[in-house]
Scaffold this active site. Structure first.
Site, mmCIF file in Angstrom:
data_model
loop_
_atom_site.group_PDB
_atom_site.id
_atom_site.type_symbol
_atom_site.label_atom_id
_atom_site.label_comp_id
_atom_site.label_asym_id
_atom_site.label_seq_id
_atom_site.Cartn_x
_atom_site.Cartn_y
_atom_site.Cartn_z
ATOM 1 N N TYR A 152 0.929 -1.059 0.026
ATOM 2 C CA TYR A 152 0.096 -0.066 0.043
ATOM 3 C C TYR A 152 0.860 1.376 -0.107
ATOM 4 C CZ TYR A 152 -3.294 3.515 1.165
ATOM 5 O OH TYR A 152 -3.980 4.804 1.223
ATOM 6 N N ARG A 199 1.648 8.583 12.342
ATOM 7 C CA ARG A 199 1.258 10.198 13.211
ATOM 8 C C ARG A 199 -0.119 10.384 12.951
ATOM 9 N NH1 ARG A 199 2.484 15.420 10.513
ATOM 10 N NH2 ARG A 199 0.400 14.585 9.324
ATOM 11 N N ARG A 209 -10.436 4.810 8.531
ATOM 12 C CA ARG A 209 -9.341 4.076 7.484
ATOM 13 C C ARG A 209 -8.310 3.534 8.497
ATOM 14 N NH1 ARG A 209 -10.006 8.955 4.564
ATOM 15 N NH2 ARG A 209 -8.948 10.137 6.085
ATOM 16 N N PHE A 288 14.988 19.492 -1.665
ATOM 17 C CA PHE A 288 13.894 19.271 -1.498
ATOM 18 C C PHE A 288 13.647 17.771 -1.005
ATOM 19 C CE2 PHE A 288 10.937 16.486 -4.233
ATOM 20 C CZ PHE A 288 9.737 16.987 -4.187
HETATM 21 C C1 PS7 Z 1 4.853 15.234 -5.697
HETATM 22 C C2 PS7 Z 1 6.085 16.329 -3.905
HETATM 23 C C3 PS7 Z 1 12.116 12.606 -2.870
HETATM 24 C C4 PS7 Z 1 12.708 10.414 -4.109
HETATM 25 C C5 PS7 Z 1 -0.275 14.120 -2.674
HETATM 26 C C6 PS7 Z 1 7.610 13.038 -1.381
HETATM 27 C C7 PS7 Z 1 -0.976 11.516 0.413
HETATM 28 C C8 PS7 Z 1 3.860 11.238 2.618
HETATM 29 O O1 PS7 Z 1 -2.904 13.076 3.009
HETATM 30 O O2 PS7 Z 1 0.301 15.663 2.717
HETATM 31 O O3 PS7 Z 1 -2.147 14.788 4.551
HETATM 32 O O4 PS7 Z 1 -1.904 12.579 5.361
HETATM 33 O O5 PS7 Z 1 1.023 14.804 5.137
HETATM 34 C C9 PS7 Z 1 4.292 14.882 -3.252
HETATM 35 C C10 PS7 Z 1 10.916 10.369 -2.567
HETATM 36 C C11 PS7 Z 1 0.885 11.918 -2.861
HETATM 37 C C12 PS7 Z 1 6.396 10.882 -0.621
HETATM 38 C C13 PS7 Z 1 1.118 10.432 0.054
HETATM 39 C C14 PS7 Z 1 3.099 14.004 -3.831
HETATM 40 C C15 PS7 Z 1 9.878 11.136 -1.695
HETATM 41 C C16 PS7 Z 1 -0.693 11.290 -2.969
HETATM 42 C C17 PS7 Z 1 5.360 11.760 0.002
HETATM 43 C C18 PS7 Z 1 2.154 14.261 -2.553
HETATM 44 C C19 PS7 Z 1 8.659 10.774 -1.927
HETATM 45 C C20 PS7 Z 1 -0.364 10.211 -1.793
HETATM 46 C C21 PS7 Z 1 2.245 13.504 1.553
HETATM 47 C C22 PS7 Z 1 4.205 10.547 0.240
HETATM 48 O O6 PS7 Z 1 1.693 13.571 2.881
HETATM 49 O O7 PS7 Z 1 -0.648 13.552 3.696
HETATM 50 C C23 PS7 Z 1 5.087 15.570 -4.426
HETATM 51 C C24 PS7 Z 1 11.993 11.160 -2.982
HETATM 52 C C25 PS7 Z 1 0.844 13.444 -2.803
HETATM 53 C C26 PS7 Z 1 7.375 11.390 -1.435
HETATM 54 C C27 PS7 Z 1 -0.124 10.725 -0.395
HETATM 55 C C28 PS7 Z 1 1.566 11.164 1.009
HETATM 56 C C29 PS7 Z 1 2.560 12.358 0.853
HETATM 57 C C30 PS7 Z 1 3.325 11.336 1.234
HETATM 58 P P1 PS7 Z 1 -1.840 13.405 4.062
HETATM 59 P P2 PS7 Z 1 0.764 14.419 3.600
HETATM 60 MN MN MN Z 2 -5.162 8.794 1.111
HETATM 61 MN MN MN Z 3 -2.650 9.135 2.807
HETATM 62 MN MN MN Z 4 -1.115 16.173 5.693
#
Ligand code: PS7
Ligand code: MN
Ligand code: MN
Ligand code: MN
Ligand code: MN
Ligand code: MN
Length: 370
Positions: A152, A199, A209, A288
């Site tokens: 997941y 968290r 969920r 980043f």
């Molecule tokens: C494209 C920057 C850097 C190689 C919306 C960044 C939600 C933790 O929903 O907002 O509030 O609980 O706190 C981010 C790897 C993804 C993983 C995943 C895309 C790092 C849709 C972040 C963000 C890869 C599914 C946001 C994964 O947390 O979540 C970009 C390298 C989105 C990264 C989701 C979660 C991200 C997450 P919520 P948060």
């Molecule tokens: Mn989600």
């Molecule tokens: Mn999520």
């Molecule tokens: Mn969030």
């Protein structure tokens, strides 16, 4: 080219930047600092995935409607004018979907190489999210085993890591082979996602969920069968105080060991994250990538042995966050930050924790890396 003919619209991209500010607390600043066109590309990548996640998270959309929406979402990127107005009124990121046509229009202006990556990752993530809804059937979303938990997290975060690495390479700011480092990219995402899932425990349970794999309460499964019950081993120190402690019972103690096992599992990605960071060459890309990782390890340390996790969302202090950001500028300093938090956890470990030995191994791996 004529800006009108080429569809170039300053105002529309400005609105996309506003969506980024509205929907991301943690990524907006680092995305804006990215060099050259990468900042616009990754802003749009973020907005596409944020929109997809808003659909996944919206509990007012019935499963038989949600599944095809998630699976087909990547196709809407090719449909100018598409938007979605049916999210629940409580969905905080609703407006992004209402005006999603703006994101599509800007996405359409990206070079084909970028579009291919964004489309591919969106397709895979949507299908992955849908598969978990189908696995859970009519019951609320839940995850059964540690293996399913990793899968997941791969769908919702590991794939983000893969996509980001491919976009970095595509931009030429990073080496061409970074986009092929799928395993390390996956670890980067899993480290963030697992920290987030631990968290958000209380909030996610409230919304129906259950991401903590049922297997994490292993032998005690019978007693811990329904996940919110784990938190019932956690009680307020004084009624109304908002401070929590494990109840003086088997249930209270076991709850903390379950938390410990979840944090240990998240921590198992730490050295791979350091390996990944050592491959980067461009400073804005490094920042980043590194800043969310140091925030994650600080959050893990804060959650360790912290009964509040079961009751509310904990957050690192602003001042601590600022200090971490200032030091997250090269692989060596990030490794030292990791080491400092590893040692803080080590000092608080107790041999009574069934995860004790595995924690020692994991923390030693971080010592070794440095
Ligand atoms: C494209 C920057 C850097 C190689 C919306 C960044 C939600 C933790 O929903 O907002 O509030 O609980 O706190 C981010 C790897 C993804 C993983 C995943 C895309 C790092 C849709 C972040 C963000 C890869 C599914 C946001 C994964 O947390 O979540 C970009 C390298 C989105 C990264 C989701 C979660 C991200 C997450 P919520 P948060
Ligand atoms: Mn989600
Ligand atoms: Mn999520
Ligand atoms: Mn969030
Ligand atoms: Mn979410
Ligand atoms: Mn979350």
């Amino acid at each position: 080219a004529n800006p009108v003919e080429s569809g170039w619209d300053r105002e529309r991209m400005r609105q996309c930047w506003t969506f980024l500010d509205l929907t991301s607390r943690s990524f907006a600043a680092v995305i804006k600092e990215l060099k050259g066109e990468l900042s616009r590309v990754i802003c749009l990548f973020y907005l596409v995935l944020r929109a997809l996640d808003t659909i996944e998270d919206d509990m007012t959309i019935p499963a038989d409607k949600k599944v095809p929406l998630l699976v087909d979402f990547y196709k809407y990127l090719e449909q100018p004018g598409w938007n979605f107005t049916e999210s629940g009124p409580n969905e905080k990121d609703r407006q992004l979907l209402v005006e999603f046509d703006k994101v599509i229009a800007e996405y359409q202006l990206l070079d084909q190489g970028y579009r291919t990556v964004i489309s591919d990752i969106t397709a895979k993530m949507g299908a992955g999210m849908a598969s978990y809804i189908e696995l859970s059937g009519k019951a609320p979303l839940s995850v059964s085993t540690w293996k399913h938990f990793d899968l997941y997290c791969h769908f919702v975060a590991g794939l983000v890591g893969e996509g980001l690495s491919r976009l970095f390479s595509e931009s030429k700011l990073e080496r061409p082979w970074l986009g092929h480092q799928l395993e390390l990219s996956n670890h980067m995402g899993l480290f963030l996602q697992k920290t987030n899932i631990i968290r958000d425990y209380a909030e996610d349970c409230q919304e129906g969920r259950f991401f903590w794999p049922k297997q994490c309460w292993a032998d005690d499964y019978a007693r811990f069968a329904s996940q919110p019950d784990v938190a019932s081993g956690i009680v307020e120190t004084k009624p109304g105080s908002g401070k929590y402690k494990p109840a003086d019972s088997e249930l209270g103690r076991r709850s903390m060991y379950v938390l410990s096992s979840m944090l240990l599992d998240a921590m198992s990605h730490a050295t791979s994250a350091l390996d990944y960071l050592a491959l980067l060459k461009e400073q804005s890309v490094f920042n980043f990538c590194a800043i969310p990782q140091v925030m994650a390890i600080a959050t893990i340390e804060l959650m360790f042995n912290n009964p509040d996790v079961f009751k509310k969302n904990i957050k690192i202090r602003k001042g601590v966050a600022v200090g971490l950001i200032l030091k997250a500028v090269n692989p060596r300093d990030v490794a030292y930050t990791f080491l400092a938090y590893a040692r803080k956890i080590h000092a608080r470990l107790t041999p009574a924790d069934p995860n004790f030995a595995r924690w020692c191994v994991e923390l030693a791996r971080i010592e070794q890396w440095c």
